[in-house]
Design a protein around this motif. Structure first.
Motif, PDB file in Angstrom:
ATOM      1  N   SER A  77      -5.718   0.950   4.254  1.00 32.77           N
ATOM      2  CA  SER A  77      -5.881   2.243   3.524  1.00 32.77           C
ATOM      3  C   SER A  77      -5.822   3.369   4.225  1.00 32.77           C
ATOM      4  O   SER A  77      -5.175   4.453   3.924  1.00 32.77           O
ATOM      5  N   THR A  99      -5.466   5.973  -5.307  1.00 33.11           N
ATOM      6  CA  THR A  99      -5.630   4.410  -5.260  1.00 33.11           C
ATOM      7  C   THR A  99      -6.136   4.188  -3.849  1.00 33.11           C
ATOM      8  O   THR A  99      -7.005   3.021  -3.585  1.00 33.11           O
ATOM      9  N   LEU A 100      -5.478   4.670  -2.867  1.00 31.71           N
ATOM     10  CA  LEU A 100      -5.981   4.759  -1.461  1.00 31.71           C
ATOM     11  C   LEU A 100      -7.314   4.951  -1.160  1.00 31.71           C
ATOM     12  O   LEU A 100      -8.257   4.304  -0.296  1.00 31.71           O
ATOM     13  N   GLU A 159      -2.597   4.245   6.086  1.00 27.85           N
ATOM     14  CA  GLU A 159      -1.654   4.943   5.110  1.00 27.85           C
ATOM     15  C   GLU A 159      -1.931   6.176   4.806  1.00 27.85           C
ATOM     16  O   GLU A 159      -1.058   7.269   4.767  1.00 27.85           O
ATOM     17  N   LEU A 160      -3.219   6.598   4.395  1.00 30.95           N
ATOM     18  CA  LEU A 160      -3.457   7.980   4.368  1.00 30.95           C
ATOM     19  C   LEU A 160      -3.159   8.887   5.443  1.00 30.95           C
ATOM     20  O   LEU A 160      -2.738   9.987   5.443  1.00 30.95           O
ATOM     21  N   ILE A 207      -9.682   2.172  -2.302  1.00 32.00           N
ATOM     22  CA  ILE A 207      -9.640   0.905  -1.533  1.00 32.00           C
ATOM     23  C   ILE A 207     -10.423   1.259  -0.418  1.00 32.00           C
ATOM     24  O   ILE A 207     -11.480   0.478   0.102  1.00 32.00           O
ATOM     25  N   PHE A 208     -10.456   2.768   0.190  1.00 26.89           N
ATOM     26  CA  PHE A 208     -11.286   3.036   1.336  1.00 26.89           C
ATOM     27  C   PHE A 208     -12.503   3.092   1.183  1.00 26.89           C
ATOM     28  O   PHE A 208     -13.537   2.480   2.008  1.00 26.89           O
ATOM     29  N   LEU A 253      -8.335  -4.221   4.268  1.00 20.88           N
ATOM     30  CA  LEU A 253      -7.909  -3.222   3.208  1.00 20.88           C
ATOM     31  C   LEU A 253      -8.293  -1.807   3.410  1.00 20.88           C
ATOM     32  O   LEU A 253      -7.645  -0.906   3.311  1.00 20.88           O
ATOM     33  N   GLN A 254      -9.616  -1.610   4.047  1.00 17.59           N
ATOM     34  CA  GLN A 254     -10.188  -0.194   4.087  1.00 17.59           C
ATOM     35  C   GLN A 254      -9.172   0.340   5.296  1.00 17.59           C
ATOM     36  O   GLN A 254      -8.921   1.574   5.159  1.00 17.59           O
ATOM     37  N   ASP A 303      -2.260   8.211  -3.711  1.00 10.27           N
ATOM     38  CA  ASP A 303      -3.259   8.897  -2.773  1.00 10.27           C
ATOM     39  C   ASP A 303      -4.630   8.221  -3.371  1.00 10.27           C
ATOM     40  O   ASP A 303      -5.587   7.736  -2.966  1.00 10.27           O
ATOM     41  N   CYS A 343       1.178   2.689  -3.201  1.00  9.89           N
ATOM     42  CA  CYS A 343       0.095   3.277  -4.080  1.00  9.89           C
ATOM     43  C   CYS A 343      -0.014   4.708  -4.041  1.00  9.89           C
ATOM     44  O   CYS A 343       0.457   5.170  -3.030  1.00  9.89           O
ATOM     45  N   LEU A 355       0.919  -1.079   0.039  1.00  9.19           N
ATOM     46  CA  LEU A 355       0.081  -0.023   0.149  1.00  9.19           C
ATOM     47  C   LEU A 355       0.796   1.341   0.035  1.00  9.19           C
ATOM     48  O   LEU A 355       0.476   2.347  -0.534  1.00  9.19           O
TER      49      LEU A 355
END
Length: 228
Positions: free
Chosen positions: A151, A134-135, A154-155, A138-139, A147-148, A132, A130, A127
């Motif tokens: 992500s 793409t994140l 990561e954000l 996913i979210f 994965l939500q 922003d 990836c 992740l």
């Protein structure tokens, strides 16, 4: 003197309607029930009759093999199946549209080697590579999924913050300064709008209690956005 409407009515030609006894225009109206039955028995069913009770004669006589299969089905005893077995049939039966309907043989296709991936790292470990956008995808597209949550984390590490009331991600504009108070900040913020799938700059007052808090590193409420 006659009025104009009366003269027009007298001079206007009368409409000619087709006669119901005309065999040329309505041939089906002149057929007797015996003629229709005879045509069906001889296999001369017309298109209009196929959708009536008379069309059942072709199905009963099984003249059309495809029509019989669709209407009456297939005899299961002809498919080499053990109907007395208590096991589910789906584990032994593949399709009725082949000479060998049972399972056990190799499929008639091969998977290209380009579709086979080796030594692929888990998604959670990739992740950070990836973008922003793409994140965000996913979210919003994987609710209540691992994965939500990954992500979102990561954000958060990229200085994005989640507004609990608006349900939007936001961050500070790196080219603008904000006015800070103990409970809020006022300035130009970048919002990601999932309905239009684009970022929008807007002057706003963000209260700290409206932002989701997370444990771990980079817990500053509204850090400056760093370029990637």
């Amino acid at each position: 003197m006659q009025s104009f409407s009366a003269v027009a009515k007298q001079n206007s030609p009368k409409p000619e309607f087709p006669s119901l006894n005309s065999q040329q225009e309505f041939p089906s109206l002149n057929k007797t029930r015996q003629e229709i039955l005879l045509n069906n028995l001889l296999g001369k069913t017309e298109k209009a009759d196929k959708h009536t009770l008379m069309g059942l004669i072709d199905i009963i006589q099984m003249k059309n093999e495809d029509l019989s299969v669709l209407s009456l089905g297939t005899d299961l005893s002809l498919l080499n199946l053990n109907l007395n077995s208590s096991d589910p049939i789906y584990s032994q039966f593949m399709t009725p549209f082949t000479d060998n309907p049972t399972l056990g043989h190799e499929p008639s296709f091969k998977l290209p080697s380009s579709y086979t991936l080796h030594h692929l790292k888990p998604t959670l470990t990739r992740l950070s590579q990836c973008s922003d956008e793409t994140l965000f995808y996913i979210f919003y597209s994987m609710p209540r999924d691992v994965l939500q949550e990954a992500s979102a984390q990561e954000l958060y590490q990229r200085q994005w913050r989640y507004h609990k009331d608006f349900k939007l991600w936001l961050c500070k504009d790196p080219q603008q300064e904000t006015v800070k108070t103990p409970t809020s900040e006022r300035g130009i913020f970048i919002f990601f709008d999932p309905s239009t799938w684009q970022t929008v700059k807007k002057e706003w007052v963000v209260h700290y209690h409206q932002l989701e808090e997370r444990q771990g590193e980079n817990t500053e409420r509204l850090p400056d956005k760093r370029s990637r």
